[in-house]
Scaffold this motif. Sequence first.
Motif, mmCIF file in Angstrom:
data_model
loop_
_atom_site.group_PDB
_atom_site.id
_atom_site.type_symbol
_atom_site.label_atom_id
_atom_site.label_comp_id
_atom_site.label_asym_id
_atom_site.label_seq_id
_atom_site.Cartn_x
_atom_site.Cartn_y
_atom_site.Cartn_z
ATOM 1 N N PRO A 1 103.768 30.835 56.690
ATOM 2 C CA PRO A 1 103.049 31.872 55.949
ATOM 3 C C PRO A 1 103.803 33.203 55.894
ATOM 4 C CG PRO A 1 101.971 31.434 58.052
ATOM 5 C CD PRO A 1 103.032 30.392 57.874
ATOM 6 N N THR A 2 104.534 33.517 56.950
ATOM 7 C CA THR A 2 105.343 34.743 56.928
ATOM 8 C C THR A 2 106.374 34.664 55.816
ATOM 9 O OG1 THR A 2 105.081 35.034 59.315
ATOM 10 C CG2 THR A 2 106.901 36.203 58.269
ATOM 11 N N ARG A 3 107.023 33.514 55.723
ATOM 12 C CA ARG A 3 108.057 33.379 54.692
ATOM 13 C C ARG A 3 107.462 33.406 53.292
ATOM 14 N NH1 ARG A 3 110.861 29.898 58.774
ATOM 15 N NH2 ARG A 3 109.768 28.080 57.959
ATOM 16 N N ARG A 4 106.291 32.793 53.115
ATOM 17 C CA ARG A 4 105.666 32.857 51.788
ATOM 18 C C ARG A 4 105.280 34.295 51.451
ATOM 19 N NH1 ARG A 4 102.938 28.418 53.757
ATOM 20 N NH2 ARG A 4 100.989 29.582 53.854
ATOM 21 N N ALA A 5 104.822 35.025 52.450
ATOM 22 C CA ALA A 5 104.473 36.431 52.209
ATOM 23 C C ALA A 5 105.714 37.227 51.814
ATOM 24 C CB ALA A 5 103.823 37.020 53.452
ATOM 25 N N ILE A 6 106.827 36.920 52.445
ATOM 26 C CA ILE A 6 108.079 37.605 52.096
ATOM 27 C C ILE A 6 108.437 37.321 50.636
ATOM 28 C CG2 ILE A 6 110.575 37.584 52.502
ATOM 29 C CD1 ILE A 6 109.934 37.300 55.512
ATOM 30 N N LEU B 1 108.918 39.873 47.492
ATOM 31 C CA LEU B 1 110.119 39.902 46.658
ATOM 32 C C LEU B 1 109.821 39.635 45.180
ATOM 33 C CD1 LEU B 1 112.749 38.240 49.002
ATOM 34 C CD2 LEU B 1 112.546 40.650 48.352
ATOM 35 N N ALA B 2 108.656 39.075 44.934
ATOM 36 C CA ALA B 2 108.258 38.874 43.537
ATOM 37 C C ALA B 2 108.052 40.217 42.835
ATOM 38 C CB ALA B 2 106.979 38.047 43.466
ATOM 39 N N HIS B 3 107.850 41.277 43.621
ATOM 40 C CA HIS B 3 107.702 42.612 43.037
ATOM 41 C C HIS B 3 109.026 43.343 42.936
ATOM 42 C CE1 HIS B 3 103.609 41.672 44.412
ATOM 43 N NE2 HIS B 3 103.235 42.377 43.383
ATOM 44 N N GLY B 4 110.099 42.703 43.363
ATOM 45 C CA GLY B 4 111.406 43.347 43.265
ATOM 46 C C GLY B 4 112.150 43.293 44.579
ATOM 47 N N LYS B 5 113.429 43.619 44.526
ATOM 48 C CA LYS B 5 114.270 43.534 45.714
ATOM 49 C C LYS B 5 113.775 44.461 46.817
ATOM 50 C CE LYS B 5 117.756 46.967 44.572
ATOM 51 N NZ LYS B 5 119.060 47.173 43.936
ATOM 52 N N ALA B 6 114.084 44.095 48.049
ATOM 53 C CA ALA B 6 113.603 44.880 49.189
ATOM 54 C C ALA B 6 114.564 44.759 50.351
ATOM 55 C CB ALA B 6 112.215 44.400 49.597
ATOM 56 N N THR B 7 114.623 45.790 51.161
ATOM 57 C CA THR B 7 115.466 45.758 52.365
ATOM 58 C C THR B 7 114.760 44.974 53.461
ATOM 59 O OG1 THR B 7 114.479 47.723 53.350
ATOM 60 C CG2 THR B 7 116.288 48.070 51.802
ATOM 61 N N VAL B 8 115.513 44.644 54.484
ATOM 62 C CA VAL B 8 114.957 43.935 55.629
ATOM 63 C C VAL B 8 113.833 44.747 56.261
ATOM 64 C CG1 VAL B 8 115.447 43.022 57.920
ATOM 65 C CG2 VAL B 8 117.100 42.716 56.081
ATOM 66 N N ALA B 9 114.061 46.038 56.412
ATOM 67 C CA ALA B 9 113.043 46.900 57.014
ATOM 68 C C ALA B 9 111.757 46.888 56.191
ATOM 69 C CB ALA B 9 113.576 48.324 57.133
ATOM 70 N N GLU B 10 111.906 46.958 54.870
ATOM 71 C CA GLU B 10 110.726 46.918 54.004
ATOM 72 C C GLU B 10 109.996 45.584 54.123
ATOM 73 O OE1 GLU B 10 112.429 49.909 50.495
ATOM 74 O OE2 GLU B 10 112.694 47.736 50.346
ATOM 75 N N LEU B 11 110.775 44.534 54.208
ATOM 76 C CA LEU B 11 110.155 43.214 54.304
ATOM 77 C C LEU B 11 109.465 43.025 55.649
ATOM 78 C CD1 LEU B 11 112.984 41.124 52.626
ATOM 79 C CD2 LEU B 11 110.721 41.621 51.689
ATOM 80 N N ALA B 12 110.023 43.627 56.677
ATOM 81 C CA ALA B 12 109.458 43.480 58.024
ATOM 82 C C ALA B 12 108.185 44.289 58.199
ATOM 83 C CB ALA B 12 110.491 43.908 59.061
ATOM 84 N N ASP B 13 108.085 45.367 57.454
ATOM 85 C CA ASP B 13 107.012 46.342 57.654
ATOM 86 C C ASP B 13 105.604 45.764 57.792
ATOM 87 O OD1 ASP B 13 106.290 49.155 57.901
ATOM 88 O OD2 ASP B 13 105.253 48.846 55.993
ATOM 89 N N PRO B 14 105.173 44.838 56.904
ATOM 90 C CA PRO B 14 103.780 44.381 56.991
ATOM 91 C C PRO B 14 103.466 43.530 58.218
ATOM 92 C CG PRO B 14 104.778 43.835 54.863
ATOM 93 C CD PRO B 14 105.878 44.262 55.766
ATOM 94 N N PHE B 15 104.482 43.112 58.962
ATOM 95 C CA PHE B 15 104.254 42.144 60.035
ATOM 96 C C PHE B 15 104.352 42.770 61.425
ATOM 97 C CE2 PHE B 15 106.170 40.018 56.377
ATOM 98 C CZ PHE B 15 105.163 39.129 56.074
ATOM 99 N N LYS B 16 103.728 42.101 62.368
ATOM 100 C CA LYS B 16 103.809 42.563 63.748
ATOM 101 C C LYS B 16 105.005 41.933 64.460
ATOM 102 C CE LYS B 16 99.883 41.010 64.934
ATOM 103 N NZ LYS B 16 98.617 40.620 65.589
ATOM 104 N N PRO C 1 114.375 40.923 64.685
ATOM 105 C CA PRO C 1 115.149 39.664 64.673
ATOM 106 C C PRO C 1 114.350 38.477 64.146
ATOM 107 C CG PRO C 1 115.537 40.838 66.722
ATOM 108 C CD PRO C 1 114.435 41.575 66.008
ATOM 109 N N ALA C 2 113.058 38.467 64.412
ATOM 110 C CA ALA C 2 112.241 37.361 63.891
ATOM 111 C C ALA C 2 112.284 37.354 62.368
ATOM 112 C CB ALA C 2 110.807 37.490 64.390
#
Lengths: 116, 116
Positions: B15-20, B24-39, B43-44
């Motif tokens: 589910p984390t990967r699907r959320a990612i 990304l369907a809204h446009g490119k994103a950095t790792v930090a941006e992608l990590a933001d919504p998750f706890k 590295p995970a």
Amino acid sequence: MDDRLDAIFSALSDPTRRAILGRLAHGKATVAELADPFKLSQPAISKHLKVLEQAGLIRSGREANSRPRVLEPDALKTIADWIADYRRFWDQSFDRLDDYLSKVQGYENDKSRDRH
Amino acid sequence: MDDRLDAIFSALSDPTRRAILGRLAHGKATVAELADPFKLSQPAISKHLKVLEQAGLIRSGREANSRPRVLEPDALKTIADWIADYRRFWDQSFDRLDDYLSKVQGYENDKSRDRH
DNA sequence: ATCCAATATAGCCCTATGGTTATATAGCTA
DNA sequence: TAGCTATATAACCATAGGGCTATATTGGAT
């Protein structure tokens, strides 16, 4: 619903299980029939069938001595719907087709029809 | 090709990967941006991104200090095509629609168009 | 040159997964 | 009821997967 998607995608990630679904697309089959093409043990196949059943991809029947399996299409539809949200990313003609159909008798004017 | 399907379905089973991918369907994103919504730890997230990239679902860019990710639609198309073979099992209107389109200007008379 | 920010990699832990063999269960058949 | 057939379950093993913390790497800024 996330759990359901987890289970379905996970079940589909194994080639043996996809092959089993492929076989079931031709009609119901017994465990022995499903096991036949593989070099795996019978319990291994039973395990795969359990995974498929718990994901909702197949269903077990009962017929005399055996428990034939049949395809359960709803689970596949579930992930097809999920993927449809991304269709615009690869299919240029998607929007054009969608516009076209919205004007045609028998189809609603509903651009989200195939997207959600 | 089996291996490719394995990797794609497996990547999508989390589910984390699907959320990612959803992000990304809204446009490119950095790792930090992608990590933001998750706890999860950073590295995970990097691990998840690696899984997605190896499945061909995303691609890494390079922009100054960061490595923005973008969606790679081909992988999703690959499994959409796989699923399409089963569409007739749940979509009653599939054949009817197919017949209809085969008569319409701009579409070939090819019943297998959407099936393989 | 140094330092900071962004990201990747290493090493470790625990649980899940896919395989095996041995055994249990359920329903025909004699 | 005894035995055969079809399938399920148990117990075990090895590997993969997902999380963590600590550390390495890479590039921009001072």
